[in-house]
Design a protein around this motif. Structure first.
Motif, mmCIF file in Angstrom:
data_model
loop_
_atom_site.group_PDB
_atom_site.id
_atom_site.type_symbol
_atom_site.label_atom_id
_atom_site.label_comp_id
_atom_site.label_asym_id
_atom_site.label_seq_id
_atom_site.Cartn_x
_atom_site.Cartn_y
_atom_site.Cartn_z
ATOM 1 N N CYS A 1 0.850 -1.189 0.000
ATOM 2 C CA CYS A 1 0.000 0.000 0.000
ATOM 3 C C CYS A 1 0.886 1.240 0.000
ATOM 4 O O CYS A 1 1.763 1.386 0.854
ATOM 5 C CB CYS A 1 -0.874 -0.010 1.253
ATOM 6 N N ARG A 2 0.654 2.108 -0.986
ATOM 7 C CA ARG A 2 1.425 3.351 -1.016
ATOM 8 C C ARG A 2 0.501 4.508 -1.366
ATOM 9 O O ARG A 2 -0.613 4.310 -1.840
ATOM 10 C CB ARG A 2 2.597 3.261 -1.982
ATOM 11 N N PHE A 3 1.005 5.710 -1.129
ATOM 12 C CA PHE A 3 0.212 6.912 -1.332
ATOM 13 C C PHE A 3 1.018 7.911 -2.134
ATOM 14 O O PHE A 3 2.233 7.986 -2.008
ATOM 15 C CB PHE A 3 -0.218 7.489 0.022
ATOM 16 N N GLN A 4 0.293 8.686 -2.966
ATOM 17 C CA GLN A 4 0.945 9.611 -3.884
ATOM 18 C C GLN A 4 0.150 10.911 -3.950
ATOM 19 O O GLN A 4 -1.077 10.893 -3.989
ATOM 20 C CB GLN A 4 1.005 8.956 -5.263
ATOM 21 N N HIS A 5 0.874 12.014 -3.979
ATOM 22 C CA HIS A 5 0.237 13.320 -4.134
ATOM 23 C C HIS A 5 -0.200 13.474 -5.585
ATOM 24 O O HIS A 5 0.544 13.149 -6.501
ATOM 25 C CB HIS A 5 1.218 14.431 -3.760
ATOM 26 N N GLY A 6 -1.430 13.926 -5.777
ATOM 27 C CA GLY A 6 -1.915 14.135 -7.135
ATOM 28 C C GLY A 6 -3.310 14.698 -7.151
ATOM 29 O O GLY A 6 -4.006 14.722 -6.143
ATOM 30 N N ASP A 7 -3.705 15.160 -8.318
ATOM 31 C CA ASP A 7 -5.012 15.761 -8.513
ATOM 32 C C ASP A 7 -5.875 14.813 -9.318
ATOM 33 O O ASP A 7 -5.467 14.346 -10.387
ATOM 34 C CB ASP A 7 -4.853 17.093 -9.248
ATOM 35 N N VAL A 8 -7.066 14.545 -8.844
ATOM 36 C CA VAL A 8 -7.957 13.592 -9.516
ATOM 37 C C VAL A 8 -8.427 14.082 -10.876
ATOM 38 O O VAL A 8 -8.932 13.286 -11.666
ATOM 39 C CB VAL A 8 -9.171 13.220 -8.635
ATOM 40 N N GLU A 9 -8.253 15.362 -11.162
ATOM 41 C CA GLU A 9 -8.656 15.876 -12.465
ATOM 42 C C GLU A 9 -7.617 15.612 -13.549
ATOM 43 O O GLU A 9 -7.851 15.926 -14.715
ATOM 44 C CB GLU A 9 -8.977 17.371 -12.383
ATOM 45 N N CYS A 10 -6.493 15.026 -13.180
ATOM 46 C CA CYS A 10 -5.475 14.695 -14.183
ATOM 47 C C CYS A 10 -4.677 13.447 -13.777
ATOM 48 O O CYS A 10 -3.486 13.367 -14.026
ATOM 49 C CB CYS A 10 -4.555 15.880 -14.441
ATOM 50 N N ILE A 11 -5.338 12.468 -13.173
ATOM 51 C CA ILE A 11 -4.632 11.275 -12.698
ATOM 52 C C ILE A 11 -4.064 10.421 -13.815
ATOM 53 O O ILE A 11 -3.076 9.730 -13.615
ATOM 54 C CB ILE A 11 -5.503 10.399 -11.765
ATOM 55 N N SER A 12 -4.643 10.477 -15.007
ATOM 56 C CA SER A 12 -4.129 9.642 -16.096
ATOM 57 C C SER A 12 -2.710 10.041 -16.494
ATOM 58 O O SER A 12 -1.983 9.237 -17.083
ATOM 59 C CB SER A 12 -5.058 9.686 -17.310
ATOM 60 N N ALA A 13 -2.278 11.253 -16.129
ATOM 61 C CA ALA A 13 -0.924 11.704 -16.435
ATOM 62 C C ALA A 13 0.112 11.140 -15.466
ATOM 63 O O ALA A 13 1.306 11.176 -15.750
ATOM 64 C CB ALA A 13 -0.867 13.232 -16.408
ATOM 65 N N CYS A 14 -0.339 10.604 -14.329
ATOM 66 C CA CYS A 14 0.641 10.182 -13.322
ATOM 67 C C CYS A 14 0.369 8.817 -12.704
ATOM 68 O O CYS A 14 1.102 8.395 -11.818
ATOM 69 C CB CYS A 14 0.734 11.236 -12.224
ATOM 70 N N VAL A 15 -0.673 8.131 -13.166
ATOM 71 C CA VAL A 15 -1.011 6.823 -12.606
ATOM 72 C C VAL A 15 -1.147 5.819 -13.744
ATOM 73 O O VAL A 15 -1.782 6.103 -14.758
ATOM 74 C CB VAL A 15 -2.349 6.904 -11.813
ATOM 75 N N GLU A 16 -0.538 4.661 -13.561
ATOM 76 C CA GLU A 16 -0.690 3.594 -14.546
ATOM 77 C C GLU A 16 -2.098 3.010 -14.463
ATOM 78 O O GLU A 16 -2.776 3.156 -13.452
ATOM 79 C CB GLU A 16 0.335 2.490 -14.268
#
Length: 172
Positions: free
Chosen positions: A107-122
């Motif tokens: 389990c890990r956690f990452q800073h990010g915005d849900v309005e652009c998650i496709s740019a930073c999440v596989e």
């Protein structure tokens, strides 16, 4: 991927919401842990109808806050790969601290915005969204992003509160 890829410029209203979850992270974490309904069982049944996830299955909790469901599922299914994403640094620190204390290596956690998650999440096999649409500015963008990162045939568990009091308490 770079955390900056997950960031968007915010309007004043959305910035106020962001400050709410930064300034009052402890209150939201408390409410999530003790006041809000726990849907872990329903999530498990919806995402894993055969009872157990496959060895390589990945789950994303969008707008994870203190990582309540990410941590519960990671603990329950050690072979599962779980990622929580949120834009509140304080809530993410809380989530990571709790996951570390529980020795959750999956389990890990990452800073990010849900309005652009496709740019930073596989791409993932399943997505969990709980109490997110209540606080985002552009719901259609968020839903499009969720479906963008969801693998074909993947599953989405979406839950929003219906009780006004419990909804308004942490937002007040």
């Amino acid at each position: 991927m770079d955390d900056d890829a997950c960031s968007l410029t915010r309007t004043e209203r959305e910035t106020d919401t962001r400050h709410l979850f930064e300034d009052c992270a402890w209150l939201y974490a408390f409410c999530r842990e003790h006041l809000f309904r726990d849907h872990t069982e329903e999530i498990a049944q919806a995402l894993f109808p055969d009872g157990n996830p496959s060895e390589s299955m990945s789950v994303l909790e969008v707008g994870c806050g203190p990582g309540f469901y990410a941590r519960r599922l990671a603990q329950r299914y050690p072979a599962l790969r779980v990622l929580g994403i949120d834009r509140s640094s304080r809530l993410l620190a809380w989530a990571q601290s709790r996951a570390s204390a529980d020795e959750l290596a999956n389990c890990r956690f990452q800073h990010g915005d849900v309005e652009c998650i496709s740019a930073c999440v596989e791409a993932v096999d399943a997505v969990i969204s709980s109490r997110l649409l209540l606080v985002v500015g552009n719901r259609s963008t968020v839903m499009a992003e969720i479906f963008q990162v969801l693998k074909p045939g993947g599953r989405l568990f979406l839950v929003e509160p219906t009780a006004n009091l419990k909804t308004q308490l942490p937002l007040s």
